[in-house]
Write a protein that holds these residues in place. Structure first.
Motif, PDB file in Angstrom:
ATOM      1  N   LEU A 405       0.964  -0.936   0.167  1.00  0.00           N
ATOM      2  CA  LEU A 405      -0.065  -0.051   0.105  1.00  0.00           C
ATOM      3  C   LEU A 405       0.772   1.192  -0.035  1.00  0.00           C
ATOM      4  CD1 LEU A 405      -2.892  -0.867   2.282  1.00  0.00           C
ATOM      5  CD2 LEU A 405      -2.964  -0.635  -0.223  1.00  0.00           C
ATOM      6  N   THR A 406       2.221   1.213   0.460  1.00  0.00           N
ATOM      7  CA  THR A 406       2.964   2.363   0.601  1.00  0.00           C
ATOM      8  C   THR A 406       3.818   2.339  -0.618  1.00  0.00           C
ATOM      9  OG1 THR A 406       4.551   1.225   1.809  1.00  0.00           O
ATOM     10  CG2 THR A 406       3.152   2.515   3.201  1.00  0.00           C
ATOM     11  N   GLU A 407       3.508   1.712  -1.455  1.00  0.00           N
ATOM     12  CA  GLU A 407       4.363   1.846  -2.821  1.00  0.00           C
ATOM     13  C   GLU A 407       3.859   2.965  -3.802  1.00  0.00           C
ATOM     14  OE1 GLU A 407       4.797  -1.813  -5.200  1.00  0.00           O
ATOM     15  OE2 GLU A 407       5.625  -3.136  -3.403  1.00  0.00           O
ATOM     16  N   ARG A 408       4.527   3.606  -4.370  1.00  0.00           N
ATOM     17  CA  ARG A 408       4.111   4.700  -5.205  1.00  0.00           C
ATOM     18  C   ARG A 408       3.114   4.175  -6.520  1.00  0.00           C
ATOM     19  NH1 ARG A 408       9.437   7.857  -6.657  1.00  0.00           N
ATOM     20  NH2 ARG A 408      10.084   5.831  -6.724  1.00  0.00           N
ATOM     21  N   PHE A 409       2.066   4.829  -6.678  1.00  0.00           N
ATOM     22  CA  PHE A 409       1.235   4.313  -7.870  1.00  0.00           C
ATOM     23  C   PHE A 409       0.537   3.100  -7.655  1.00  0.00           C
ATOM     24  CE2 PHE A 409       4.650   6.844  -9.803  1.00  0.00           C
ATOM     25  CZ  PHE A 409       3.755   8.111  -9.918  1.00  0.00           C
ATOM     26  N   PHE A 410       0.455   2.350  -6.452  1.00  0.00           N
ATOM     27  CA  PHE A 410      -0.274   1.203  -6.335  1.00  0.00           C
ATOM     28  C   PHE A 410      -1.527   1.401  -5.705  1.00  0.00           C
ATOM     29  CE2 PHE A 410      -1.625  -2.256  -3.544  1.00  0.00           C
ATOM     30  CZ  PHE A 410      -1.568  -3.338  -4.488  1.00  0.00           C
ATOM     31  N   ARG A 411      -2.510   0.714  -6.321  1.00  0.00           N
ATOM     32  CA  ARG A 411      -3.915   0.938  -5.688  1.00  0.00           C
ATOM     33  C   ARG A 411      -4.439  -0.358  -5.750  1.00  0.00           C
ATOM     34  NH1 ARG A 411      -7.118   5.175  -9.428  1.00  0.00           N
ATOM     35  NH2 ARG A 411      -5.875   4.154 -11.001  1.00  0.00           N
ATOM     36  N   ALA A 412      -4.975  -0.911  -4.452  1.00  0.00           N
ATOM     37  CA  ALA A 412      -5.596  -1.998  -4.274  1.00  0.00           C
ATOM     38  C   ALA A 412      -6.791  -2.196  -5.129  1.00  0.00           C
ATOM     39  CB  ALA A 412      -5.948  -2.281  -2.904  1.00  0.00           C
ATOM     40  N   SER A 413      -7.342  -0.960  -5.351  1.00  0.00           N
ATOM     41  CA  SER A 413      -8.591  -1.011  -6.160  1.00  0.00           C
ATOM     42  C   SER A 413      -8.380  -0.148  -7.587  1.00  0.00           C
ATOM     43  CB  SER A 413      -9.947  -0.596  -5.358  1.00  0.00           C
ATOM     44  OG  SER A 413     -10.182  -1.306  -4.316  1.00  0.00           O
ATOM     45  N   PRO A 417     -11.113   6.205  -8.052  1.00  0.00           N
ATOM     46  CA  PRO A 417     -10.246   7.442  -8.682  1.00  0.00           C
ATOM     47  C   PRO A 417      -8.994   7.565  -7.390  1.00  0.00           C
ATOM     48  CG  PRO A 417     -12.231   8.066  -7.584  1.00  0.00           C
ATOM     49  CD  PRO A 417     -12.260   6.711  -7.773  1.00  0.00           C
ATOM     50  N   GLY A 418      -7.801   8.290  -8.198  1.00  0.00           N
ATOM     51  CA  GLY A 418      -6.831   8.505  -7.206  1.00  0.00           C
ATOM     52  C   GLY A 418      -5.529   8.229  -7.790  1.00  0.00           C
ATOM     53  N   SER A 419      -4.333   8.480  -7.174  1.00  0.00           N
ATOM     54  CA  SER A 419      -3.179   8.729  -7.985  1.00  0.00           C
ATOM     55  C   SER A 419      -2.172   7.696  -7.380  1.00  0.00           C
ATOM     56  CB  SER A 419      -2.519   9.932  -7.366  1.00  0.00           C
ATOM     57  OG  SER A 419      -2.185  10.297  -6.093  1.00  0.00           O
ATOM     58  N   GLY A 420      -2.656   6.790  -6.291  1.00  0.00           N
ATOM     59  CA  GLY A 420      -1.882   5.678  -5.818  1.00  0.00           C
ATOM     60  C   GLY A 420      -0.677   6.359  -5.045  1.00  0.00           C
ATOM     61  N   LEU A 421      -0.874   7.684  -4.739  1.00  0.00           N
ATOM     62  CA  LEU A 421       0.470   8.309  -3.869  1.00  0.00           C
ATOM     63  C   LEU A 421       0.282   8.461  -2.421  1.00  0.00           C
ATOM     64  CD1 LEU A 421       1.526  10.731  -6.781  1.00  0.00           C
ATOM     65  CD2 LEU A 421       2.831   8.815  -5.960  1.00  0.00           C
ATOM     66  N   GLY A 422      -1.162   8.600  -1.952  1.00  0.00           N
ATOM     67  CA  GLY A 422      -1.547   8.972  -0.730  1.00  0.00           C
ATOM     68  C   GLY A 422      -0.819   8.194   0.246  1.00  0.00           C
ATOM     69  N   LEU A 423      -0.604   7.179   0.496  1.00  0.00           N
ATOM     70  CA  LEU A 423       0.034   6.285   1.698  1.00  0.00           C
ATOM     71  C   LEU A 423       1.571   6.166   1.403  1.00  0.00           C
ATOM     72  CD1 LEU A 423      -2.171   3.255   2.368  1.00  0.00           C
ATOM     73  CD2 LEU A 423      -2.113   5.344   3.548  1.00  0.00           C
ATOM     74  N   ALA A 424       1.947   6.453   0.019  1.00  0.00           N
ATOM     75  CA  ALA A 424       3.359   6.777  -0.114  1.00  0.00           C
ATOM     76  C   ALA A 424       3.836   8.099   0.679  1.00  0.00           C
ATOM     77  CB  ALA A 424       3.599   6.724  -1.737  1.00  0.00           C
ATOM     78  N   ILE A 425       3.036   9.187   0.434  1.00  0.00           N
ATOM     79  CA  ILE A 425       3.366  10.456   1.145  1.00  0.00           C
ATOM     80  C   ILE A 425       3.199  10.302   2.616  1.00  0.00           C
ATOM     81  CG2 ILE A 425       2.497  12.801   1.487  1.00  0.00           C
ATOM     82  CD1 ILE A 425       1.395  12.771  -1.540  1.00  0.00           C
TER      83      ILE A 425
END
Length: 456
Positions: A405-413, A417-425
């Protein structure tokens, strides 16, 4: 890799050991020769004393000395004395007939090593003239002494010298250790100073050090200055990118929205709406990328951090996020379980962290379906630390996806919508603050994200 202390001790101890061994070997050689010469002189003196005790009576040679008195000649009572006296015809006059003959002619006193009756002996052989009533002739005298006294004296001297060298060596090593300890003190001081620092503190080292260490300190300070300049350039580049990208993307969105309103063609309007949606997503992704670049833990200047109330930062972040949450049909609940939850933090970055956690729950808690539940935010103290928790009542995340989940651009779903960067930040900001990030998602019970900060 060996330490400087070990190297210095090696280069001090090894030469000293070699010098000590060389001193012992040289002393043994010199002392052996000196003692041998001294004892040989004593043996020759004993032989000459025998010469004075030989006299002639009616043409017969006689010796004025008892057998037992011969032990007082050269051995000082520490060893055994053997002697032999013969005339020119080889007739035995006195002493021990079994003593070995000298190896060469006796033109002058001759010293040699021999054995007799199981004893190692050092012998001297000499001749001297004797006058009888009718004629004169030569008398051969051999005096031999056991070598125990010589070897005992050498061993005692070497033992004494070894003890002195050992004591001197221990004193030298002790002094060397003290000198090394004092000499390395500036390096230890610098090392402690650097260890106490945060890994992101790039302030110059301010310390009075010897000239030999000042070059190292200057090099470290120069490296830190270049790293600070590099960080400044990176941040400036981020600001420039932010300005250059957000403006045209905003213009694309506005133009697409305006064109969609003016268009009467349904197909064209759908295309323009899609362009607006893509531009909005691109703008959000650019904003997240810039936030991630600014939040990189190795670029954060920890010297700008200050003590802050985490609960107050949560209230501010919730106030900024509440409108978006309500627009999506969700609720936001904040709970301060304990007061005084103070941490050392960059307030702006911690608000980014909380907002991204709320946004992540808002967008992804429902999976493919929009989430209509509540997002819970809480703050509490726990064993010298402060815990921030953000959780939801959504579908949760499968165990195989949690680790990514903390990988950049990874989204479980991917369909959400989203960038896949939230948990990486979130992960970068947590690391910059020395905090730990934990993800917990029991099956079908939503996702709980816990960030544990060191207490201020």
């Amino acid at each position: 890799m060996t330490s400087i202390r070990s190297r210095l001790l090696l280069w001090i101890g090894l030469p000293f050991t070699l010098v000590g061994l060389l001193t012992l070997a040289t002393s043994y050689y010199v002392l052996s020769n000196q003692i041998t010469e001294t004892f040989d002189d004593m043996l020759l003196n004993a032989a000459e004393r025998l010469e004075r005790r030989i006299y002639s009576v009616d043409g017969e040679l006689r010796i004025n000395m008892h057998y037992f008195s011969i032990s007082t000649l050269g051995s000082r009572g520490d060893g055994k004395i053997f002697y032999r006296i013969r005339d020119a015809e080889g007739n035995m006059l006195a002493g021990f007939d079994g003593l070995e003959d000298p190896p060469d002619d006796l033109d002058q006193p001759l010293f040699y090593d021999t054995r007799y009756a199981g004893n190692s002996l050092r012998a001297v052989a000499t001749t001297f003239p004797v006058v009888r009533s009718t004629h004169s002739g030569q008398i051969e005298v051999i005096v031999a002494e056991s070598t125990e006294a010589r070897q005992t004296m050498i061993n005692e001297f070497l033992l004494t010298l070894s003890v002195l060298i050992t004591i001197g060596g221990l004193l030298a090593v002790t002094i060397a250790l003290l000198a090394i300890h004092r000499g390395l003190a500036p390096l230890r001081s610098i090392s402690r100073s650097l260890r106490r620092r945060s890994q992101y503190d790039l302030e110059p080292i301010e310390a009075e050090v010897p000239r030999e260490v000042s070059t190292l300190v200057a090099s470290i300070n120069g490296l830190m200055m270049r790293m600070r300049q590099s960080i400044h350039n990176t941040q400036q580049f981020n600001a420039d990118v932010s300005h250059q990208l957000r403006t045209p993307i905003s213009e694309i969105r506005a133009l697409a929205e305006l064109s969609s309103r003016q268009s009467t063609d349904p197909t064209a309007r759908r295309s323009l709406d899609e362009i607006g949606r893509i531009a909005e997503s691109a703008g959000y992704t650019v904003q997240q990328l810039l936030t991630l670049a600014k939040a990189r833990h190795e670029l954060v200047d920890t010297s700008a951090m200050a003590i802050a109330d985490l609960a107050e930062l949560c209230r501010e972040a919730c106030a900024e996020s509440i409108s978006r949450v309500y627009q999506r049909g969700q609720e936001l609940e904040f709970e301060e379980r304990e007061s005084g939850c103070r941490v050392m933090a960059d307030g702006v970055m911690v608000r980014w962290l909380i907002q991204n956690l709320i946004e992540n729950a808002s967008q992804h808690a429902g999976g493919a379906q929009p989430y209509r539940g509540t997002i819970y935010v809480s703050v509490a103290r726990s064993q010298g630390s402060v815990q921030l928790q953000v959780s939801d009542d959504g579908i949760g995340v499968s165990p195989e996806h949690q680790a990514r989940l903390t990988e950049r651009f990874f989204r479980a779903s991917p369909e959400t919508p989203g960038s896949g960067l939230g948990l990486a930040i979130v992960d970068e900001i947590a690391r910059a603050h020395g905090a730990t990030l934990e993800l917990d998602s029991p099956a079908g019970q939503g996702l709980t994200v816990t960030v544990t900060f060191p207490s201020a």
